[in-house]
Design a protein around this motif. Structure first.
Motif, PDB file in Angstrom:
ATOM      1  N   GLY A  81       9.775  13.381 -81.500  1.00  0.00           N
ATOM      2  CA  GLY A  81       9.031  15.109 -81.750  1.00  0.00           C
ATOM      3  C   GLY A  81       9.917  16.336 -81.852  1.00  0.00           C
ATOM      4  N   LEU A  82      11.063  16.057 -81.740  1.00  0.00           N
ATOM      5  CA  LEU A  82      12.120  16.975 -81.751  1.00  0.00           C
ATOM      6  C   LEU A  82      12.265  17.347 -83.512  1.00  0.00           C
ATOM      7  CD1 LEU A  82      14.285  18.186 -80.373  1.00  0.00           C
ATOM      8  CD2 LEU A  82      16.025  16.151 -81.389  1.00  0.00           C
ATOM      9  N   ALA A  83      11.457  16.694 -84.023  1.00  0.00           N
ATOM     10  CA  ALA A  83      11.405  17.326 -85.634  1.00  0.00           C
ATOM     11  C   ALA A  83      10.952  18.410 -85.563  1.00  0.00           C
ATOM     12  CB  ALA A  83      11.718  15.901 -86.489  1.00  0.00           C
ATOM     13  N   ARG A 114      13.592  20.923 -92.926  1.00  0.00           N
ATOM     14  CA  ARG A 114      13.739  22.253 -93.770  1.00  0.00           C
ATOM     15  C   ARG A 114      15.192  23.319 -93.517  1.00  0.00           C
ATOM     16  NH1 ARG A 114       8.033  25.947 -92.985  1.00  0.00           N
ATOM     17  NH2 ARG A 114       9.012  25.387 -90.691  1.00  0.00           N
ATOM     18  N   SER A 115      15.587  22.672 -92.051  1.00  0.00           N
ATOM     19  CA  SER A 115      16.694  23.213 -91.973  1.00  0.00           C
ATOM     20  C   SER A 115      18.313  22.769 -92.469  1.00  0.00           C
ATOM     21  CB  SER A 115      16.816  23.690 -90.560  1.00  0.00           C
ATOM     22  OG  SER A 115      18.034  23.571 -89.849  1.00  0.00           O
ATOM     23  N   GLY A 116      18.544  23.549 -93.007  1.00  0.00           N
ATOM     24  CA  GLY A 116      20.061  22.738 -93.816  1.00  0.00           C
ATOM     25  C   GLY A 116      21.320  22.088 -92.940  1.00  0.00           C
ATOM     26  N   ARG A 117      21.165  23.640 -91.961  1.00  0.00           N
ATOM     27  CA  ARG A 117      22.741  22.792 -90.910  1.00  0.00           C
ATOM     28  C   ARG A 117      22.107  21.380 -90.090  1.00  0.00           C
ATOM     29  NH1 ARG A 117      23.667  27.009 -85.736  1.00  0.00           N
ATOM     30  NH2 ARG A 117      24.965  26.167 -85.243  1.00  0.00           N
ATOM     31  N   CYS A 142      18.642  11.767-101.019  1.00  0.00           N
ATOM     32  CA  CYS A 142      18.153  13.245-101.187  1.00  0.00           C
ATOM     33  C   CYS A 142      17.996  14.824-101.961  1.00  0.00           C
ATOM     34  CB  CYS A 142      18.827  13.745 -99.313  1.00  0.00           C
ATOM     35  SG  CYS A 142      18.033  15.039 -98.614  1.00  0.00           S
ATOM     36  N   TRP A 143      17.049  15.323-101.663  1.00  0.00           N
ATOM     37  CA  TRP A 143      17.400  16.320-102.367  1.00  0.00           C
ATOM     38  C   TRP A 143      18.628  17.405-102.588  1.00  0.00           C
ATOM     39  CZ3 TRP A 143      17.321  21.566-100.759  1.00  0.00           C
ATOM     40  CH2 TRP A 143      17.013  21.728 -99.437  1.00  0.00           C
ATOM     41  N   ASP A 144      18.748  16.977-100.732  1.00  0.00           N
ATOM     42  CA  ASP A 144      20.472  18.427-100.639  1.00  0.00           C
ATOM     43  C   ASP A 144      21.422  17.473-100.895  1.00  0.00           C
ATOM     44  OD1 ASP A 144      22.045  19.779 -99.368  1.00  0.00           O
ATOM     45  OD2 ASP A 144      21.101  20.586 -97.846  1.00  0.00           O
ATOM     46  N   PRO A 145      21.745  18.713-101.934  1.00  0.00           N
ATOM     47  CA  PRO A 145      23.659  17.748-102.585  1.00  0.00           C
ATOM     48  C   PRO A 145      24.504  17.610-101.215  1.00  0.00           C
ATOM     49  CG  PRO A 145      24.080  19.878-103.394  1.00  0.00           C
ATOM     50  CD  PRO A 145      22.236  19.279-102.190  1.00  0.00           C
TER      51      PRO A 145
END
Length: 322
Positions: A81-83, A114-117, A142-145
């Motif tokens: 649930g942390l997510a 949603r958070s990049g960090r 993953c879409w995030d490089p």
């Protein structure tokens, strides 16, 4: 306590305040002297405003609701649930040096957030753990490089054949994962220049180098050879400089095995070619010093001198391989 209620009660908490509330304050029950709250006045005001704590003489005391929230947070930061928790709780949990490692399933949920960090911190945790590296192929998609960069040293390199971010390509190569299939794809003239530039680290063949250069614009050739000095040799480098029509090509500061024709052309020019001119002057000064110091040895056939030359040549060769 439901996640929605937890998030509402902690909507304005910072990551440090989550850390204080859960791990640094009230560690011996629900009461604590005010002296321990000197650096947490903001958190105390938030707790009081939400009815989670109250002042009892010289002490701070959690209300029943405050105790219930603390227990719920303890459970939440160790569960999947942390997510869905507040961003700052996720940040605190991932960056807490004293916390036990999170499970791979929870980390994957955080990567999908949603958070990049948080996404990058969670991916880094997975890849730092040998067991978590089994998820590398999934992270490679993953879409995030930034996440793909972390996965690159451990994932199937063929998952990156259609990669569009040159930093990811560099990570695959540095991780030693790239093979002949990767090299063929990434050095293709159909690929963007940034991808071919990154793939230059895989190129050792002179013919392949020349084919790649033929498909580049003049400025791209100079940039490519400047990035890989081991390829910037002889007429290849000279022709790349000439093609730019610029007598200030930065490649002149690193090119090697330069022909006499190009050197004379540069040295006899009235202006420009400062890269060549400065290197020739540096060599003149170094040679002068070497000849002066060379008087130490019995002659050019000195065995000690030969050994020193061999050591220096080996050092230079090693540097040029980088």
């Amino acid at each position: 306590m439901e996640i929605k209620e937890i998030n509402e009660l902690t909507h304005n908490w910072t990551a440090d305040e989550f850390a204080d509330f859960l791990h640094y304050l009230l560690q011996h029950g629900d009461h604590e002297s005010m002296r321990g709250w000197w650096r947490s006045a903001s958190l105390l005001r938030k707790l009081e405003a939400a009815g989670l704590a109250e002042l009892d003489g010289g002490e701070v005391a959690l209300t029943p609701s405050g105790s219930k929230l603390r227990d719920a947070l303890y459970l939440l930061e160790e569960s999947d649930g942390l997510a869905d928790a507040r961003l700052n709780l996720r940040v605190h949990r991932l960056e807490d040096p004293h916390a036990a490692p999170l499970g791979a399933d929870t980390l994957m949920l955080l990567v999908a957030g949603r958070s990049g960090r948080v996404r990058v911190d969670a991916a880094r945790m997975l890849m730092e753990d040998e067991g978590g590296r089994t998820y590398a192929d999934r992270l490679a998609k993953c879409w995030d490089p930034k996440v793909r960069i972390l996965a690159a040293p451990y994932a199937d390199p063929h998952l990156f054949l259609n990669e569009t971010d040159h930093d990811v390509i560099e990570a695959v190569i540095k991780g030693g994962r790239a093979d002949d299939v990767c090299r063929e794809r990434w050095t293709s003239p159909d690929e963007p220049f940034e991808i071919r530039l990154a793939a230059g680290a895989l190129v050792t063949d002179g013919e392949l180098t020349d084919r790649m250069l033929d498909a580049m614009e003049p400025d791209e050739r100079v940039m490519f050879l400047g990035a890989y000095p081991r390829l910037a040799v002889g007429e290849r480098a000279a022709n790349a400089c000439r093609a730019t029509g610029d007598d200030e090509a930065p490649l002149e500061y690193s090119m090697t095995r330069v022909s006499d024709d190009y050197l004379r052309e540069a040295l006899e020019s009235k202006s420009g070619h400062w890269g060549i001119k400065s290197r020739v002057e540096d060599y003149r000064q170094a040679l002068r010093e070497a000849m002066r110091l060379g008087r130490l040895f019995a002659g050019p056939d000195s065995q000690v001198l030969a050994e020193i030359r061999g050591q220096v040549e080996a050092e230079i060769a090693k540097e040029e391989e980088r």
